[in-house]
Design an enzyme around this catalytic site. Structure first.
Site, PDB file in Angstrom:
ATOM      1  N   THR A   1    -121.726 -20.609  41.501  1.00  0.00           N
ATOM      2  CA  THR A   1    -122.889 -19.794  41.125  1.00  0.00           C
ATOM      3  C   THR A   1    -122.518 -18.324  41.231  1.00  0.00           C
ATOM      4  OG1 THR A   1    -125.172 -19.153  41.664  1.00  0.00           O
ATOM      5  CG2 THR A   1    -123.868 -20.055  43.478  1.00  0.00           C
TER       6      THR A   1
ATOM      7  N   HIS B   1    -134.703 -25.272  40.281  1.00  0.00           N
ATOM      8  CA  HIS B   1    -135.142 -24.752  38.980  1.00  0.00           C
ATOM      9  C   HIS B   1    -135.692 -25.838  38.059  1.00  0.00           C
ATOM     10  CE1 HIS B   1    -132.523 -20.838  39.390  1.00  0.00           C
ATOM     11  NE2 HIS B   1    -133.553 -20.874  40.205  1.00  0.00           N
TER      12      HIS B   1
HETATM   13  P1  OAD Z   1    -124.002 -18.308  36.137  1.00  0.00           P
HETATM   14  O1  OAD Z   1    -123.612 -18.569  34.723  1.00  0.00           O
HETATM   15  O2  OAD Z   1    -124.681 -17.026  36.449  1.00  0.00           O
HETATM   16  O3  OAD Z   1    -122.698 -18.372  37.053  1.00  0.00           O
HETATM   17  C1  OAD Z   1    -121.773 -19.425  36.968  1.00  0.00           C
HETATM   18  C2  OAD Z   1    -120.713 -19.193  38.022  1.00  0.00           C
HETATM   19  O4  OAD Z   1    -119.840 -20.298  38.009  1.00  0.00           O
HETATM   20  C3  OAD Z   1    -119.847 -17.944  37.774  1.00  0.00           C
HETATM   21  O5  OAD Z   1    -119.739 -17.220  38.995  1.00  0.00           O
HETATM   22  C4  OAD Z   1    -118.489 -18.513  37.354  1.00  0.00           C
HETATM   23  O6  OAD Z   1    -117.407 -17.721  37.827  1.00  0.00           O
HETATM   24  C5  OAD Z   1    -118.498 -19.846  38.073  1.00  0.00           C
HETATM   25  N1  OAD Z   1    -117.691 -20.903  37.429  1.00  0.00           N
HETATM   26  C6  OAD Z   1    -117.547 -21.189  36.118  1.00  0.00           C
HETATM   27  N2  OAD Z   1    -116.793 -22.286  35.939  1.00  0.00           N
HETATM   28  C7  OAD Z   1    -116.451 -22.727  37.192  1.00  0.00           C
HETATM   29  C8  OAD Z   1    -115.685 -23.827  37.681  1.00  0.00           C
HETATM   30  N3  OAD Z   1    -115.126 -24.721  36.867  1.00  0.00           N
HETATM   31  N4  OAD Z   1    -115.552 -23.944  39.026  1.00  0.00           N
HETATM   32  C9  OAD Z   1    -116.109 -23.040  39.874  1.00  0.00           C
HETATM   33  N5  OAD Z   1    -116.848 -21.990  39.458  1.00  0.00           N
HETATM   34  C10 OAD Z   1    -117.030 -21.839  38.149  1.00  0.00           C
HETATM   35  O7  OAD Z   1    -124.860 -19.572  36.605  1.00  0.00           O
HETATM   36  P2  OAD Z   1    -125.830 -19.704  37.868  1.00  0.00           P
HETATM   37  O8  OAD Z   1    -125.326 -18.917  39.017  1.00  0.00           O
HETATM   38  O9  OAD Z   1    -126.083 -21.143  38.058  1.00  0.00           O
HETATM   39  O10 OAD Z   1    -131.839 -19.892  35.771  1.00  0.00           O
HETATM   40  O11 OAD Z   1    -127.148 -19.014  37.315  1.00  0.00           O
HETATM   41  C11 OAD Z   1    -128.304 -19.043  38.088  1.00  0.00           C
HETATM   42  C12 OAD Z   1    -129.522 -19.168  37.221  1.00  0.00           C
HETATM   43  O12 OAD Z   1    -129.496 -18.184  36.196  1.00  0.00           O
HETATM   44  C13 OAD Z   1    -129.632 -20.463  36.447  1.00  0.00           C
HETATM   45  O13 OAD Z   1    -130.194 -21.514  37.195  1.00  0.00           O
HETATM   46  C14 OAD Z   1    -130.502 -20.087  35.288  1.00  0.00           C
HETATM   47  C15 OAD Z   1    -129.833 -18.805  34.920  1.00  0.00           C
HETATM   48  O14 OAD Z   1    -130.520 -17.927  34.155  1.00  0.00           O
HETATM   49  C16 OAD Z   1    -132.875 -20.071  34.940  1.00  0.00           C
HETATM   50  O15 OAD Z   1    -132.752 -20.459  33.793  1.00  0.00           O
HETATM   51  C17 OAD Z   1    -134.185 -19.758  35.590  1.00  0.00           C
END
Ligand code: OAD
Length: 258
Positions: free
Chosen positions: A198, A129
Site C-alpha cells: 500500500t 473499503h
Molecule cells: P496504491 O495504488 O496507492 O499503492 C499500491 C502500492 O503497492 C504502491 O506503494 C506500490 O509500490 C506497491 N506495489 C505494487 N506492486 C507491488 C508488489 N507486487 N508487491 C509489493 N508492493 C507492490 O494502492 P492502495 O495503497 O491500496 O480507495 O490505495 C489505497 C486506496 O486508494 C484504495 O483502496 C482505493 C484507492 O483510491 C478507494 O477507491 C476508496
C-alpha cells in the site's frame, strides 16, 4: 531489507524479525492494491499501470460521479468485477492466509475490494473499503442480493426503486464505523504490524501503521517502492509481496508447509 538506516539484501532476513514473528501472539497485516498486482489486478497510483493514471477518480469513485452518470460508474465497476473474477489469488495472498494459522491472533485488514484474500482462505478479515462483488441500494445502503433483470443500468432497488450501486467506499464517504474501530483497536494492540503493498497515502487506513508504531509494535513494510511509512518502519522489505511474504514465512517457520 532495510533495518533502521542500514540496507540489507531481502534474502538476509534479520533474526530479530523472525524471532518477533514467531513470538508474536497478535499480528496485524494491512494490505493494499500492491498485494493483488501479481494477480494481474491494477493498482491505483503506480505510474502508467495504476487505475488513477488512466481514469479520474472524480469521474468514477465519488457519490457526485454516481449522481451525475450512474451508468458510467456502474459499468466501470462491472468491468473491474470481470477483471478480478478472472484473476486468482497469488502467493502473497496465500502466505497471509498461512500466517493466520501460525499466530494466536492474526487479523488481516485490507483496503482491497477484490475478494482475493477471502478466496485464498483468510478468515479474520476486515475489508475497510467494501466488496466489489456486493451490491447495495444507493439510498438506504442496504445490501441487495438479487434484483429484476432489465436493460436498466444501474438496476433499481427491489424495495425502493433507487439505483443500485457497488458496496464500496468512495472518496468523500465514511468507512464502515465498526470495521474501522476494530482496525484501530487491533493495530494499537498488536506485537507485529505488517504493511503490505500500500502507498499508505489514503486516510484513515494510512493511520493504522502509525497507531501500531505509537503503541510500540514492530512495524514491517513490504513494498516494491519507498512510501511515506518507510522511514518509520523497523524493517522494510523491498520487492514483490508474492516473493517476499512466502520467503518470510519459510524463514520464520522452516519446517512448516507454508
Ligand atoms: P496504491 O495504488 O496507492 O499503492 C499500491 C502500492 O503497492 C504502491 O506503494 C506500490 O509500490 C506497491 N506495489 C505494487 N506492486 C507491488 C508488489 N507486487 N508487491 C509489493 N508492493 C507492490 O494502492 P492502495 O495503497 O491500496 O480507495 O490505495 C489505497 C486506496 O486508494 C484504495 O483502496 C482505493 C484507492 O483510491 C478507494 O477507491 C476508496
Amino acid at each position: 531489507m532495510n533495518e533502521g538506516p542500514a540496507a540489507h539484501s531481502p534474502l538476509a532476513v534479520a533474526p530479530e524479525l523472525l524471532n518477533a514473528l514467531r513470538a508474536a501472539t497478535r499480528i496485524v497485516a494491512l494490505t493494499g492494491a500492491g498485494v493483488s498486482a501479481e494477480s494481474g489486478v491494477p493498482t491505483f497510483r503506480d505510474a502508467q499501470t495504476g487505475l488513477w493514471a488512466r481514469y479520474r477518480a472524480e469521474d468514477l469513485a465519488t457519490p457526485e460521479a454516481f449522481a451525475r452518470d450512474p451508468a458510467l460508474v456502474w459499468d466501470w465497476y462491472a468491468w473491474r468485477r470481470e477483471l478480478v473474477a478472472r484473476a486468482a489469488p497469488n502467493p502473497a495472498h496465500h502466505a497471509l492466509a498461512a500466517l493466520e494459522t501460525r499466530c494466536a491472533e492474526f487479523t488481516l485488514i485490507t483496503q482491497n475490494v477484490d475478494g482475493l484474500h477471502r478466496r485464498a482462505g483468510s478468515r479474520r478479515l476486515i475489508e475497510l473499503h467494501g466488496d466489489l462483488f456486493r451490491t447495495c441500494c444507493s439510498r438506504e445502503r442496504r445490501v441487495v442480493e438479487c434484483w429484476k433483470a432489465t436493460e436498466q443500468r444501474p438496476p433499481a432497488c427491489p424495495r425502493c426503486g433507487a439505483p443500485l450501486r457497488p458496496d464500496v467506499v468512495w472518496f468523500g464517504e465514511t468507512l464502515p464505523q465498526d470495521a474501522l474501530a476494530s482496525a484501530f483497536e487491533l493495530s494499537g494492540g498488536c506485537d507485529v504490524f505488517l504493511c503490505v503493498g500500500t502507498s499508505a497515502l489514503v486516510q484513515p487506513a494510512a493511520s493504522l501503521p502509525l497507531a501500531a508504531l505509537q503503541a510500540g509494535a514492530l512495524v514491517v513494510e513490504i513494498n516494491l517502492d519507498e512510501t511515506a511509512l518507510s522511514p518509520h518502519a523497523r524493517f522494510t522489505l523491498r520487492g514483490p509481496a508474492g516473493v517476499l511474504l512466502p520467503m518470510l514465512l519459510a524463514a520464520a517457520w522452516p519446517s512448516a508447509r507454508n
